[in-house]
Structure formats: C-alpha cells, structure tokens
Design a protein around this motif. Structure first.
Motif, PDB file in Angstrom:
ATOM      1  N   HIS A   1       3.065  12.875  -5.717  1.00  0.00           N
ATOM      2  CA  HIS A   1       2.642  11.503  -5.651  1.00  0.00           C
ATOM      3  C   HIS A   1       2.864  10.735  -6.970  1.00  0.00           C
ATOM      4  O   HIS A   1       2.868  11.081  -7.975  1.00  0.00           O
ATOM      5  CB  HIS A   1       0.971  11.618  -5.898  1.00  0.00           C
ATOM      6  N   VAL A   2       3.533   9.636  -6.674  1.00  0.00           N
ATOM      7  CA  VAL A   2       4.162   8.715  -7.848  1.00  0.00           C
ATOM      8  C   VAL A   2       3.088   7.729  -8.030  1.00  0.00           C
ATOM      9  O   VAL A   2       2.975   7.490  -9.312  1.00  0.00           O
ATOM     10  CB  VAL A   2       5.512   8.141  -7.207  1.00  0.00           C
ATOM     11  N   LYS A   3       2.875   6.871  -6.996  1.00  0.00           N
ATOM     12  CA  LYS A   3       1.886   5.560  -7.351  1.00  0.00           C
ATOM     13  C   LYS A   3       1.428   5.137  -6.042  1.00  0.00           C
ATOM     14  O   LYS A   3       1.911   5.264  -5.123  1.00  0.00           O
ATOM     15  CB  LYS A   3       2.549   4.515  -8.334  1.00  0.00           C
ATOM     16  N   ASP A   4       0.375   4.449  -6.243  1.00  0.00           N
ATOM     17  CA  ASP A   4      -0.420   3.697  -5.304  1.00  0.00           C
ATOM     18  C   ASP A   4      -0.328   2.231  -5.645  1.00  0.00           C
ATOM     19  O   ASP A   4      -0.826   2.107  -6.717  1.00  0.00           O
ATOM     20  CB  ASP A   4      -1.928   4.106  -4.827  1.00  0.00           C
ATOM     21  N   ASN A   5      -0.744   1.335  -4.612  1.00  0.00           N
ATOM     22  CA  ASN A   5      -0.580  -0.027  -4.930  1.00  0.00           C
ATOM     23  C   ASN A   5      -1.992  -0.789  -4.224  1.00  0.00           C
ATOM     24  O   ASN A   5      -2.271  -0.534  -2.874  1.00  0.00           O
ATOM     25  CB  ASN A   5       0.619  -0.752  -4.884  1.00  0.00           C
ATOM     26  N   LEU A   6      -2.964  -1.078  -5.009  1.00  0.00           N
ATOM     27  CA  LEU A   6      -4.167  -1.875  -4.290  1.00  0.00           C
ATOM     28  C   LEU A   6      -4.872  -0.982  -3.492  1.00  0.00           C
ATOM     29  O   LEU A   6      -5.279  -1.408  -2.428  1.00  0.00           O
ATOM     30  CB  LEU A   6      -3.779  -3.082  -3.399  1.00  0.00           C
TER      31      LEU A   6
ATOM     32  N   LEU B   1       5.952  -6.974  -1.068  1.00  0.00           N
ATOM     33  CA  LEU B   1       5.591  -5.834  -0.937  1.00  0.00           C
ATOM     34  C   LEU B   1       4.501  -5.426  -2.245  1.00  0.00           C
ATOM     35  O   LEU B   1       3.511  -4.807  -2.254  1.00  0.00           O
ATOM     36  CB  LEU B   1       6.563  -4.909  -0.921  1.00  0.00           C
ATOM     37  N   ALA B   2       4.988  -6.265  -3.398  1.00  0.00           N
ATOM     38  CA  ALA B   2       4.032  -6.114  -4.661  1.00  0.00           C
ATOM     39  C   ALA B   2       2.744  -6.469  -4.344  1.00  0.00           C
ATOM     40  O   ALA B   2       1.802  -5.996  -5.257  1.00  0.00           O
ATOM     41  CB  ALA B   2       4.858  -6.952  -5.804  1.00  0.00           C
ATOM     42  N   GLY B   3       2.499  -7.401  -3.519  1.00  0.00           N
ATOM     43  CA  GLY B   3       1.106  -7.757  -3.303  1.00  0.00           C
ATOM     44  C   GLY B   3       0.493  -7.182  -2.012  1.00  0.00           C
ATOM     45  O   GLY B   3      -0.614  -7.705  -1.318  1.00  0.00           O
ATOM     46  N   SER B   4       1.080  -5.900  -1.564  1.00  0.00           N
ATOM     47  CA  SER B   4       0.585  -5.249  -0.463  1.00  0.00           C
ATOM     48  C   SER B   4       0.048  -3.997  -0.705  1.00  0.00           C
ATOM     49  O   SER B   4       0.718  -3.097  -1.583  1.00  0.00           O
ATOM     50  CB  SER B   4       1.619  -5.118   0.553  1.00  0.00           C
ATOM     51  N   ILE B   5      -0.869  -3.142  -0.002  1.00  0.00           N
ATOM     52  CA  ILE B   5      -1.098  -1.736  -0.027  1.00  0.00           C
ATOM     53  C   ILE B   5      -0.037  -1.067   0.129  1.00  0.00           C
ATOM     54  O   ILE B   5       0.916  -1.210   1.310  1.00  0.00           O
ATOM     55  CB  ILE B   5      -2.276  -1.564   1.009  1.00  0.00           C
ATOM     56  N   TYR B   6       0.430  -0.059  -0.512  1.00  0.00           N
ATOM     57  CA  TYR B   6       1.508   1.057  -0.445  1.00  0.00           C
ATOM     58  C   TYR B   6       1.007   2.208  -1.156  1.00  0.00           C
ATOM     59  O   TYR B   6       0.279   2.296  -1.955  1.00  0.00           O
ATOM     60  CB  TYR B   6       2.771   0.405  -0.732  1.00  0.00           C
ATOM     61  N   SER B   7       1.739   3.241  -0.677  1.00  0.00           N
ATOM     62  CA  SER B   7       1.702   4.744  -1.319  1.00  0.00           C
ATOM     63  C   SER B   7       2.987   5.254  -1.576  1.00  0.00           C
ATOM     64  O   SER B   7       4.061   4.930  -0.500  1.00  0.00           O
ATOM     65  CB  SER B   7       0.759   5.489  -0.441  1.00  0.00           C
ATOM     66  N   VAL B   8       3.380   5.736  -2.594  1.00  0.00           N
ATOM     67  CA  VAL B   8       4.762   6.234  -2.942  1.00  0.00           C
ATOM     68  C   VAL B   8       4.845   7.637  -3.244  1.00  0.00           C
ATOM     69  O   VAL B   8       4.010   7.884  -4.078  1.00  0.00           O
ATOM     70  CB  VAL B   8       5.339   5.462  -4.121  1.00  0.00           C
TER      71      VAL B   8
ATOM     72  N   THR C   1      11.674  11.695 -15.318  1.00  0.00           N
ATOM     73  CA  THR C   1      10.162  11.828 -15.438  1.00  0.00           C
ATOM     74  C   THR C   1       9.322  11.040 -14.278  1.00  0.00           C
ATOM     75  O   THR C   1       9.939  10.231 -13.728  1.00  0.00           O
ATOM     76  CB  THR C   1       9.529  11.552 -16.621  1.00  0.00           C
ATOM     77  N   MET C   2       8.333  11.189 -13.946  1.00  0.00           N
ATOM     78  CA  MET C   2       7.382  10.561 -12.914  1.00  0.00           C
ATOM     79  C   MET C   2       7.164   9.255 -13.237  1.00  0.00           C
ATOM     80  O   MET C   2       7.392   8.340 -12.544  1.00  0.00           O
ATOM     81  CB  MET C   2       6.189  11.347 -12.598  1.00  0.00           C
ATOM     82  N   LYS C   3       7.225   8.796 -14.651  1.00  0.00           N
ATOM     83  CA  LYS C   3       7.163   7.416 -15.203  1.00  0.00           C
ATOM     84  C   LYS C   3       8.493   6.843 -14.561  1.00  0.00           C
ATOM     85  O   LYS C   3       8.445   5.400 -14.551  1.00  0.00           O
ATOM     86  CB  LYS C   3       7.020   7.296 -16.605  1.00  0.00           C
ATOM     87  N   ASP C   4       9.851   7.446 -14.713  1.00  0.00           N
ATOM     88  CA  ASP C   4      10.999   6.818 -14.440  1.00  0.00           C
ATOM     89  C   ASP C   4      11.093   6.746 -12.842  1.00  0.00           C
ATOM     90  O   ASP C   4      11.389   5.792 -12.455  1.00  0.00           O
ATOM     91  CB  ASP C   4      12.171   7.987 -14.754  1.00  0.00           C
ATOM     92  N   TRP C   5      10.385   7.498 -12.126  1.00  0.00           N
ATOM     93  CA  TRP C   5      10.554   7.397 -10.664  1.00  0.00           C
ATOM     94  C   TRP C   5       9.549   6.165 -10.264  1.00  0.00           C
ATOM     95  O   TRP C   5       9.883   5.326  -9.506  1.00  0.00           O
ATOM     96  CB  TRP C   5       9.900   8.524  -9.963  1.00  0.00           C
ATOM     97  N   GLU C   6       8.479   6.025 -11.172  1.00  0.00           N
ATOM     98  CA  GLU C   6       7.864   4.677 -10.843  1.00  0.00           C
ATOM     99  C   GLU C   6       8.479   3.473 -10.998  1.00  0.00           C
ATOM    100  O   GLU C   6       8.333   2.307 -10.523  1.00  0.00           O
ATOM    101  CB  GLU C   6       6.330   4.902 -11.635  1.00  0.00           C
ATOM    102  N   GLN C   7       9.127   3.385 -12.335  1.00  0.00           N
ATOM    103  CA  GLN C   7       9.846   2.341 -12.714  1.00  0.00           C
ATOM    104  C   GLN C   7      10.894   1.935 -11.829  1.00  0.00           C
ATOM    105  O   GLN C   7      11.128   0.932 -11.437  1.00  0.00           O
ATOM    106  CB  GLN C   7      10.520   2.522 -14.308  1.00  0.00           C
ATOM    107  N   LEU C   8      11.706   3.179 -11.263  1.00  0.00           N
ATOM    108  CA  LEU C   8      12.772   2.749 -10.185  1.00  0.00           C
ATOM    109  C   LEU C   8      11.873   2.191  -9.038  1.00  0.00           C
ATOM    110  O   LEU C   8      12.631   1.196  -8.438  1.00  0.00           O
ATOM    111  CB  LEU C   8      13.310   4.209  -9.862  1.00  0.00           C
TER     112      LEU C   8
END
Length: 314
Positions: free
Chosen positions: A151-156, A230-237, A196-203
């Motif tokens: 899991h990298v990140k979720d949004n909203l 997309l930045a203002g939408s629900i997503y999962s990476v 790192t996972m932070k690098d993937w999140e930044q990418l």
C-alpha cells in the motif's frame, strides 16, 4: 506436514543433486473447503471456464495475486500462430546463414560486416517475437510465490479500509455508470531501483499534478476534453512487484466523481496517462517511453528495409 519427508537430502556428492533439489515442488496434499452461495459458485465457475483452469488452480492463483488471462479468441490464436511461424522463419534463415562456409558467404555477400549485422538483426527479431509470445500467449499458471503488493497511499479515505471498504466508498460517491478510473504507472526498473515508499508516493503526486493539468482542444481552440480533478477525488494507490520479473509499478483506482460531485473526464485517458508519465520522466531526467519507442521504431524500420533484400539474396 513433515517438511523433512518432502525435502531431498543433500549428500554433497554433485552439483546436479542440488539443482534437482531446487526443482522439487511441495506436493499439494492439503484440502481447504469453504461455503459459497449458488450464485457465487456459478460466478466462480464462469471465471474458471473463461480462463481454462480448474477451480482449485484458479482460486490458488488468485490467492497469490496472479490474474489469469482469458482463453484466447480465434483471432488471437491466429495472431499467435502467425508469430510462431515468423519466428521459425527467422530462426531458419539465421541457421542457414550460420551454416554457410566462408566461401559461400563471400559469394553471396560482398559486404561481410553487413552480413554479420544481418545475422544479429535476425536473431534480435526472433528474440523479440519470443518475448511477445511468452508474455501475451503463455498459458495460465499457478505462481510459485505470491505477487508482492504494498500500500502506497489513499486519498480522502478513512484509515485502514480493506478493498471492499474502498469499493463501497467509491460506489457511494459514483453510484451509476462507470464508477472508477484505473491507472497504471510503470517507470523503467533502473530508475526506481533505490526507491523508498515515500519516493513512490512523491512519484504518484507528481503524476497526478501533470495528469490534472491537461485539457485537449480541437484545431479551432475549443476544449473538447476538460481537465480532471484526481487530486480532489477518492483514490487508492498500490505498488506491485511481479513475482517473475520483479518489475515495480503503481496501480491506482480513482473514483469517477470528485468530492465536489463533478465527473472526472475519462476521455483520452490513455493519452493523458502517456503524456503525464512523459512529463514526469523528463522532469526527472529519465528515459521516456517515447524515447524507447523511437529507438525501437528505428530498429524495426531498419529490419523491415534490410530483410527483404536478404530474403531476395537467399
């Protein structure tokens, strides 16, 4: 299960014994049963039939995060058979040229370096076709090891939702029609070797910024494909490492509706993804997909130009 009964004993006599020990597979002698409804059983049965797999193989493969391919259509089988024929032709031509004596080669080719280059070209073309056949037309399998997914990140989204929870949230936001947009970001392996996972999140964040910035206009300057949010939408990476190649790439599912109720435009989604990835790669000084495409196109063009001349000589 007693592991010692299934592990070959190492007597230290030869290297062949070690190789044989590595190839021995643990027998599938345990049984798992679980209850499903009639509708669920029929659904799973349709999936296994579609992939030409047994029920146990299909369920085991999916538990290892391997997605089986559907059975080939008649058109796909025709393409596969044609590729196999072309590969055989290339291999046969290469063998014929390699089998010629020096005098026969001199009689056929005045330019010896060109002939050597032609041999290498034929070999590369045969290898490229083999890779296509293996990747696109290989039969389904049960993986030896599970696919690695992180899991990298979720949004909203609330913390620690499972896959069903994420899906339910997206359906609640976009209940009708197409609920989600699926995006894959796959940079070259050498560019992300020490990520790192932070690098993937930044990418991913960089990719979203470029993706959301794009709109498409016609020749008259009229916008026909507006910007997304997309930045203002629900997503999962999620980060996925293939079990065989280990190539890392991001899989993302994005809700079609942003948090303000506007629909994320999925028109020209393949172009948006390509252009956003190109921009991010150039910002980071990476080799882009378009660079690789141009190099491959030049090589293929040269092959298509040279091979008819070679065939005529033969």
């Amino acid at each position: 299960m007693d592991k010692e009964q299934n592990t070959p004993q190492n007597n230290g006599n030869s290297e062949s014994d070690d190789k044989q020990a590595k190839t021995v597979r643990e027998p599938r002698c345990n049984t798992i049963s679980f209850r499903v409804s009639r509708t669920q059983r029929e659904h799973i049965g349709r999936l296994t039939d579609k992939c030409s797999m047994t029920l146990s193989d299909y369920v085991l493969a999916r538990s290892y995060n391997y997605l089986p391919k559907s059975r080939l259509t008649s058109e796909q089988e025709a393409v596969r058979n044609e590729l196999i024929t072309i590969r055989s032709d290339y291999s046969r031509y290469t063998s014929m040229l390699n089998g010629m004596s020096q005098n026969e080669r001199r009689a056929m080719f005045r330019n010896q370096p060109w002939m050597i280059g032609a041999l290498q070209l034929l070999g590369r073309m045969a290898e490229a076709i083999t890779r296509i056949i293996d990747r696109c037309f290989a039969p389904n399998r049960v993986p030896e090891n599970p696919e690695l997914i992180y899991h990298v990140k979720d949004n909203l989204l609330p913390c620690r939702l499972d896959a069903q929870g994420v899906w339910d949230m997206m359906k609640a936001r976009a209940p009708k029609g197409k609920n989600v947009i699926r995006i894959e970001v796959s940079p070259a392996k050498e560019h992300t070797e020490n990520f790192t996972m932070k690098d993937w999140e930044q990418l991913w964040d960089d990719f979203v910024r470029e993706y959301d910035s794009m709109e498409f206009k016609d020749k008259h300057g009229k916008v026909y494909s507006r910007k997304t949010n997309l930045a203002g939408s629900i997503y999962s990476v999620w980060l996925h490492l293939e079990s065989d190649s280990g190539i890392p790439h991001l899989h993302t599912v994005v809700c079609r509706k942003d948090n303000e109720g506007r629909t994320n435009n999925d028109h020209n989604i393949h172009l948006r993804t390509q252009y956003a990835a190109e921009r991010v790669a150039r910002q980071r000084g990476w080799t882009t997909a378009m660079d690789i495409h141009r190099m491959n196109a030049d090589e293929v063009a040269a092959a298509l130009t040279d091979i008819p001349i070679l065939m005529q000589s033969l």
